[in-house]
Design an enzyme around this catalytic site. Sequence first.
Site, PDB file in Angstrom:
ATOM      1  N   ASN A   1       0.811  -1.200   0.000  1.00 16.29           N
ATOM      2  CA  ASN A   1       0.000   0.000   0.000  1.00 16.29           C
ATOM      3  C   ASN A   1       0.856   1.268   0.000  1.00 16.29           C
ATOM      4  O   ASN A   1       0.988   1.931  -1.025  1.00 16.29           O
ATOM      5  CB  ASN A   1      -0.935  -0.037   1.211  1.00 16.29           C
ATOM      6  CG  ASN A   1      -1.964   1.074   1.184  1.00 16.29           C
ATOM      7  OD1 ASN A   1      -1.854   2.014   0.405  1.00 16.29           O
ATOM      8  ND2 ASN A   1      -2.961   0.985   2.027  1.00 16.29           N
ATOM      9  N   ASP A   2       1.480   1.561   1.137  1.00 11.58           N
ATOM     10  CA  ASP A   2       2.225   2.819   1.239  1.00 11.58           C
ATOM     11  C   ASP A   2       3.357   2.923   0.222  1.00 11.58           C
ATOM     12  O   ASP A   2       3.659   4.017  -0.247  1.00 11.58           O
ATOM     13  CB  ASP A   2       2.797   2.969   2.658  1.00 11.58           C
ATOM     14  CG  ASP A   2       1.682   3.053   3.684  1.00 11.58           C
ATOM     15  OD1 ASP A   2       0.597   3.553   3.327  1.00 11.58           O
ATOM     16  OD2 ASP A   2       1.890   2.619   4.838  1.00 11.58           O
ATOM     17  N   VAL A   3       3.977   1.779  -0.139  1.00  3.14           N
ATOM     18  CA  VAL A   3       5.133   1.839  -1.041  1.00  3.14           C
ATOM     19  C   VAL A   3       4.739   2.148  -2.486  1.00  3.14           C
ATOM     20  O   VAL A   3       5.596   2.344  -3.333  1.00  3.14           O
ATOM     21  CB  VAL A   3       5.972   0.541  -1.005  1.00  3.14           C
ATOM     22  CG1 VAL A   3       6.553   0.328   0.383  1.00  3.14           C
ATOM     23  CG2 VAL A   3       5.165  -0.651  -1.445  1.00  3.14           C
ATOM     24  N   VAL A   4       3.422   2.184  -2.787  1.00 11.84           N
ATOM     25  CA  VAL A   4       2.991   2.589  -4.128  1.00 11.84           C
ATOM     26  C   VAL A   4       2.067   3.806  -4.055  1.00 11.84           C
ATOM     27  O   VAL A   4       1.368   4.117  -5.003  1.00 11.84           O
ATOM     28  CB  VAL A   4       2.250   1.448  -4.878  1.00 11.84           C
ATOM     29  CG1 VAL A   4       3.218   0.334  -5.240  1.00 11.84           C
ATOM     30  CG2 VAL A   4       1.084   0.906  -4.060  1.00 11.84           C
ATOM     31  N   ASN A   5       2.066   4.500  -2.917  1.00  8.56           N
ATOM     32  CA  ASN A   5       1.146   5.623  -2.739  1.00  8.56           C
ATOM     33  C   ASN A   5       1.714   6.894  -3.373  1.00  8.56           C
ATOM     34  O   ASN A   5       2.710   7.430  -2.910  1.00  8.56           O
ATOM     35  CB  ASN A   5       0.910   5.851  -1.245  1.00  8.56           C
ATOM     36  CG  ASN A   5      -0.234   6.814  -0.990  1.00  8.56           C
ATOM     37  OD1 ASN A   5      -0.619   7.564  -1.883  1.00  8.56           O
ATOM     38  ND2 ASN A   5      -0.755   6.793   0.217  1.00  8.56           N
TER      39      ASN A   5
END
Lengths: 497, 112
Positions: A423-427
């Site tokens: 999630n966060d690593v592709v936000n």
Amino acid sequence: MGHLWQLISTLLAAVPTVAHATPEPATSGEARELFIQICYLAASVLFILGLRGLTAPDKARRGMQLAAAGMLVAVIGTFLDFRIVSFVWIILGLILGSGIGAAISIWMPMTAIPQRTAISHAFGALAATLVGISHYDYITNVLQEPIGHIEMAALGFEVMFGALTITGSLMAFGKLQELLPSAPITYEYQNEMNISLFIVAVLMFIFLIFAPSDWAIHHVVFYLMVLVGLAVGVLIVVPIGGADMPVVISLLNSYAGLASSATGFALGNNVLIIAGALDGASGFLLSVLMSKAMNRSFSNVLFGAFGGSVAAASSTSTSGLTVKSVSVEDAATQLAYARNVIIVPGYGMAVAQAQHQVRELAEQIEKRGGEVKFAIHPVAGRMPGHMNVLLAEANVPYDKLFDMDEINGEFSRADVALVIGANDVVNPAARTDPASPIYGMPILNADQAANVIVLKRSMNPGFAGIENALFYDPKCSLLFGDAKASLTKLVQEVKRA
Amino acid sequence: MTALADLCLLAVEDNTSLTTAFLRLYVFVLAGFVGFQIITKVPALLHTPLMSATNAISGISLVGSIVAAGAQFSTFSTFLGFVAVTAATINVVGGFMITDRMLKMFKRQERK
């Protein structure tokens, strides 16, 4: 490893004869000392060569065998130390330790590697601390000599750092094993309290170095300092959240190394200094890399207690936007006809134990002529490099695993980016929204692919509790459900397509 | 800072111990540099094995533990030494074995 084991057992069998050898003349004692020092020198060289092996995956195993041989040489040398009068407790400890160590390493699942690493930092620090205490006890109680200032400085550093690494690592272990809540535990004046406690420990340390040799007081302060060190270890890790564990583990790795090095200073043993320095440098470097990958400073990780108040500040509004969900069949069709697919695995994939299904899916796509690559974010797992190990275990060849920097330029040419439990690593907010708590964090450019498919359990935000605009992008479709179940169905559908 | 200066002054009283301490510091700093140089070249792919390997290597405190356990300075220090030998051996044996187990899994794709 098998040969090594045999060697160790033969060695142990030979030991009693060494111990009961008749007292030698002085020249023989010198020869013995020389032999020990040569062993230590050889061990140091082997350690460095061993670590160098890790710079290439195909040389790594051989390198580690060299390092293990180095350890064996160092132990053999130490067995000849003239101070050793009885081998009973040494051999018992070696047998017990080998048994426990072997059992842990054989049966520990790869998903639990971060926990094992955390607990082994605790063991390493425990050994260093106990050696320090035993050395202190020897000088002050047995010899009853004054401790030199430099020696006391080394000893003090050893036991203080050792003590805080023991409890700090145990706390990290508890959080990773979910025995403790992984959310930060915070209370008022926490940082102030931790800092003052640390200052108290440092003051005691200084007192110990300069105090007159009144043993009664010296002893009390010494053991109090150990206790304060233990307390500091607990208190500094408790407010750090589960998502920050990669930094914490690396930092504790560095501390454990420094404690070993300090042991070397106190005992006057170069191989300890060298091995500890290697470990210290490695841990420090990894924690810098991890902090960079999360765009956080050290002080922010250590004193920031991520997640509490900051998450609400983001201005990324997603109200009024809708997400597009996709059926397994449609997702499978997209994947089956794609030329270039980049898979972005996140910790959610590991939690769902879906590594093998991911590998099968990649194989099916490749069978149909597509090309599959894996994009690994530095903090994709719970410790540096964890995701690579998990995928390697599922038989994904390592030449398909790419670092963030290697692959980020390729997303724009990819037909499909398949995001699994990340999630966060592709936000994209990390690039575009200065108000977002993850703003500035380097991310994988999954949003640049022609199509994005996200496998997701539900619409709950990720670890950091931040909304992800990628999910609302028109070219992004979401496949809801357990990652393992969804992937199993995807594999079947791709086969059929 | 003043404490550090004091420390140096006090240490000068015993000149030889200062020299040895500095020699050890040299060893530490140089080894740290070598470590830094090598570890920057380790690919992110192998960072987990790297950490368990350095962890096994820092189990070298086993060397100090062995002396503490075998020298029989006092019952107390023998006991501490025994626990230390056990803890350090867990790291050494466990660390090298699990590193090997991980590295065994890293395979290149078979080229047809």
